[in-house]
Scaffold this active site. Sequence first.
Site: not given
Ligand code: NAD
Ligand code: DAU
Length: 363
Positions: A139-141, A165, A169
């Site tokens: 992730t970019d975080e 988180y 990562k």
């Molecule tokens: P998600 O939470 O939707 O899915 C995570 C999956 O991993 C689920 O299916 C869960 O059951 C599985 N999992 C969790 N713990 C586990 C374990 N111990 N063993 C096996 N499986 C396990 O997550 P996502 O949003 O699909 O993110 C996927 C990946 O991409 C993550 O590594 C996240 O850090 C990265 N990522 C997400 C975003 C985003 O915006 N969602 C952005 C950048 C990177």
């Molecule tokens: O940048 C990549 C990341 O993006 C991934 O690594 C994470 O897995 C993914 O969850 C996401 O993180 P964020 O914290 O940016 O996503 P989230 O959807 O939780 O929040 C997006 C923005 O909106 C953030 O600034 C917080 C704000 N927010 C979020 C929620 C859930 C609100 O204002 N209200 C809310 O209820």
Amino acid sequence: MIFVTGGAGFIGSNFVVDWLAPRAPGGAAPGEPVLVLDCLTYAGNLANLAAVRSHPGLRFERQDICDGAAVLALLRQHRPRALLHFAAESHVDRSIRGPAEFVRTNINGTFALLEAVRAFLAELPGTERDAFRFLHVSTDEVYGSLGPADPAFSETTAYAPNSPYAASKAASDHLVRAYRHTYGLPVLTTNCSNNYGPFQFPEKLIPLVTLQALQGKPLPVYGDGSNVRDWLFVEDHCSAIRAVLERGRVGETYNIGGNSERKNLQVVTAICALVDELRPNATLQPRSNLLTYVTDRPGHDRRYAINAEKIKRELGWEPAEAFESGLRKTVAWYLDHADWIENVRTGAYLEWIEKNYGERVAQ
Ligand code: NAD
Ligand code: DAU
């Protein structure tokens, strides 16, 4: 065959469905088998894979990635050419409430996978070993927070994670890097911005606000709503990962972004307008009236922005979807998939999983 950890989650399931779909010229081999390893936490949902349920190329193992011995046994059994590591605890707010699970899965789990792959590769003949790839999805975080005028994150930006988180990562990224330098593991790392699209668990901003708006419930905006995220449609993330897998240089990291920086307030009001348009309701609209400022997330990162020049230059990848069209598709998907939402919300699918898998053993 490839292995995909976390393939029942949001991005992982989109990737698997896309992977098994017939591909346009120039894409990855259509239908190459995939084994999904997923322990099905609250975020894992087999319904996300319904489109490919009966595809002959799909296999599923309910597997915790922290169990390295079991992962090694599966590697020996199937001899995949790559392991794509999506599995993680992914929600920042949950990491603030309970960081332990993030340390367990994101750090210890990645460590267990790296050890399993290291042992597996040591047993392989040279050609197979050289062709293998461990692709770590991150992730970019990990880069921390930007000011309004700061340049976007590049691959050389110093790590400065701010939430449990992000720290977990970052730690996993460091382990992956160290396994390359110390043991020569053929790793690739991607650091991506915020994804949105179908099958995202409705704890994240876009699906949460869409469903709240549909029901006429408050739309919680943290702080002043001016925090900025760079949004990427999930299909574009999947195509970037395929490009990195096939053409990325071993040991390199690639930043992936959508060139779509938006303030949270802009995102929320755009969702409201779409819900008003697609589900008109004289009593509820304009849904933007439901917007409610709530206490900020502790340590809330102000701005993320990705410089995705490297992946464009080296691999020719660019996002295909504009934010406005991608958001429209996404909101429409949630409005049209009441069954999926009900299932996720009631926890009915969790009960089903317990029933269906609780007493099964892997064959
Ligand atoms: P998600 O939470 O939707 O899915 C995570 C999956 O991993 C689920 O299916 C869960 O059951 C599985 N999992 C969790 N713990 C586990 C374990 N111990 N063993 C096996 N499986 C396990 O997550 P996502 O949003 O699909 O993110 C996927 C990946 O991409 C993550 O590594 C996240 O850090 C990265 N990522 C997400 C975003 C985003 O915006 N969602 C952005 C950048 C990177
Ligand atoms: O940048 C990549 C990341 O993006 C991934 O690594 C994470 O897995 C993914 O969850 C996401 O993180 P964020 O914290 O940016 O996503 P989230 O959807 O939780 O929040 C997006 C923005 O909106 C953030 O600034 C917080 C704000 N927010 C979020 C929620 C859930 C609100 O204002 N209200 C809310 O209820």
